[in-house]
Each structure stands twice: as C-alpha cells, then as structure tokens.
Design a protein around this motif. Sequence first.
Motif, mmCIF file in Angstrom:
data_model
loop_
_atom_site.group_PDB
_atom_site.id
_atom_site.type_symbol
_atom_site.label_atom_id
_atom_site.label_comp_id
_atom_site.label_asym_id
_atom_site.label_seq_id
_atom_site.Cartn_x
_atom_site.Cartn_y
_atom_site.Cartn_z
ATOM 1 N N ASP A 1 8.887 3.509 -8.339
ATOM 2 C CA ASP A 1 10.232 3.164 -8.796
ATOM 3 C C ASP A 1 10.765 1.894 -8.147
ATOM 4 O O ASP A 1 11.880 1.472 -8.436
ATOM 5 C CB ASP A 1 11.186 4.336 -8.541
ATOM 6 N N ARG A 2 9.973 1.319 -7.247
ATOM 7 C CA ARG A 2 10.312 0.063 -6.572
ATOM 8 C C ARG A 2 11.646 0.145 -5.813
ATOM 9 O O ARG A 2 12.454 -0.775 -5.826
ATOM 10 C CB ARG A 2 10.278 -1.109 -7.539
ATOM 11 N N TYR A 3 11.875 1.285 -5.158
ATOM 12 C CA TYR A 3 13.078 1.428 -4.341
ATOM 13 C C TYR A 3 13.023 0.469 -3.164
ATOM 14 O O TYR A 3 11.956 0.130 -2.653
ATOM 15 C CB TYR A 3 13.214 2.869 -3.832
ATOM 16 N N HIS A 4 14.210 0.068 -2.695
ATOM 17 C CA HIS A 4 14.298 -0.848 -1.562
ATOM 18 C C HIS A 4 13.935 -0.149 -0.256
ATOM 19 O O HIS A 4 14.280 1.010 -0.060
ATOM 20 C CB HIS A 4 15.732 -1.396 -1.445
ATOM 21 N N TYR A 5 13.287 -0.882 0.623
ATOM 22 C CA TYR A 5 13.019 -0.426 1.984
ATOM 23 C C TYR A 5 14.107 -1.024 2.879
ATOM 24 O O TYR A 5 14.452 -2.182 2.749
ATOM 25 C CB TYR A 5 11.662 -0.916 2.480
ATOM 26 N N TYR A 6 14.619 -0.222 3.824
ATOM 27 C CA TYR A 6 15.700 -0.711 4.683
ATOM 28 C C TYR A 6 15.362 -0.771 6.158
ATOM 29 O O TYR A 6 15.942 -1.553 6.888
ATOM 30 C CB TYR A 6 16.963 0.139 4.490
ATOM 31 N N SER A 7 14.464 0.081 6.623
ATOM 32 C CA SER A 7 14.230 0.122 8.062
ATOM 33 C C SER A 7 12.847 0.680 8.348
ATOM 34 O O SER A 7 12.358 1.556 7.635
ATOM 35 C CB SER A 7 15.296 1.003 8.724
ATOM 36 N N GLY B 1 0.788 -1.204 0.000
ATOM 37 C CA GLY B 1 0.000 0.000 0.000
ATOM 38 C C GLY B 1 0.834 1.275 0.000
ATOM 39 O O GLY B 1 0.284 2.341 0.186
ATOM 40 N N LEU B 2 2.157 1.186 -0.208
ATOM 41 C CA LEU B 2 2.996 2.382 -0.227
ATOM 42 C C LEU B 2 3.189 2.854 -1.662
ATOM 43 O O LEU B 2 3.356 2.043 -2.573
ATOM 44 C CB LEU B 2 4.355 2.103 0.406
ATOM 45 N N ASP B 3 3.190 4.155 -1.852
ATOM 46 C CA ASP B 3 3.404 4.742 -3.176
ATOM 47 C C ASP B 3 4.892 4.701 -3.500
ATOM 48 O O ASP B 3 5.650 5.572 -3.094
ATOM 49 C CB ASP B 3 2.877 6.178 -3.185
ATOM 50 N N ASN B 4 5.311 3.664 -4.224
ATOM 51 C CA ASN B 4 6.718 3.456 -4.543
ATOM 52 C C ASN B 4 6.831 2.967 -5.988
ATOM 53 O O ASN B 4 7.258 1.838 -6.244
ATOM 54 C CB ASN B 4 7.321 2.444 -3.557
#
Length: 161
Positions: free
Chosen positions: A6-12, A1-4
């Motif tokens: 560009d499919r950037y990586h999540y880290y924390s 459900g996050l607006d991403n």
Amino acid sequence: GLDNPDRYHYYSIAGDKAGHLYLAGEAGLLFRSVDSGASWERIENVYDGTLFGVVPAGQAVVAFGLRGNIFRSEDQGESWQKVLADNNNSLYGGGLLTDGVIALVGAGGAVLISHDGGNSFTVTIQPNRSTLSSIVSIDNKVLAVGMSGVELVKHSEAQSD
C-alpha cells in the motif's frame, strides 16, 4: 525489501543493543528485524492508526502515535499491550534518555515521561504549548525540538541526574 504494497509512509526506525530494529509508519505499519536489518517481518494488529515512532528500552519496546496512543512489548514485538496515559495529543517523537528514562513528545507541547520502562507515563505540557517532534538528553539537560525551535524541557521528572 519491506512488504508494503500500500506504499504507506515510514516515520521512524530505532534499534537496540542486541541488533533488533523496529520501523514504524502510517496506518499501523510496524516492522521488526532480528538480524540488524538483513530481513524484516511485519508485525500485524497492534494499531490501525499511524505510529510515528518506536523506542527500544532494555527488554521493552514502546511504539507511539496518533491521538496519544502508546503500545508496549516485553518480548521484542511478539505481543503488545496498550499503555494508558492521560494524554490525547498525538505523539511525534521519543527517545531513551541517558538515565534510562523513556520520553515521548508531541502536539500541544505534550511531554510524557516513563521511569518504569514504558509501563506508565507522567504527562506534562510545555508552557508554550508548541508541538514537539524530538527529544534528547545531552550534558544532564533534556532538550526538545519542534515548531518553536529547540527548547529545554523544564520538567523535574525528565531531568537527568
């Protein structure tokens, strides 16, 4: 459900006692939820480089990442200020220690300690200079984990009382 898109990586991801959540990631990706994750909003224009983590600390929130960049908000992420610290090593992990101290760790054995809610940091380098990725305080000891395994942080300012 996050607006991403560009499919950037999540880290924390980290949260505070009021139910605010903060998520940090690649290319300056920073999100905030004020309803324990039911909805999210993207926080724009804090930093273009990767943010590896966030540490909520009372009314403050500290975000950190590449090349030692640190940013601080006093209003749950509405506005951010760059924190100057004598460190260019990338910061990969951080946490709020049991005594309220903010600790950040990273490349080259960097350990950054703040006793004032993230307004300023004292920088030390672990003797083995091994990259660190996480830090916690347990039983009045401060432990970090990284490329050399688990190690005691022998920095008097990081030690819990």
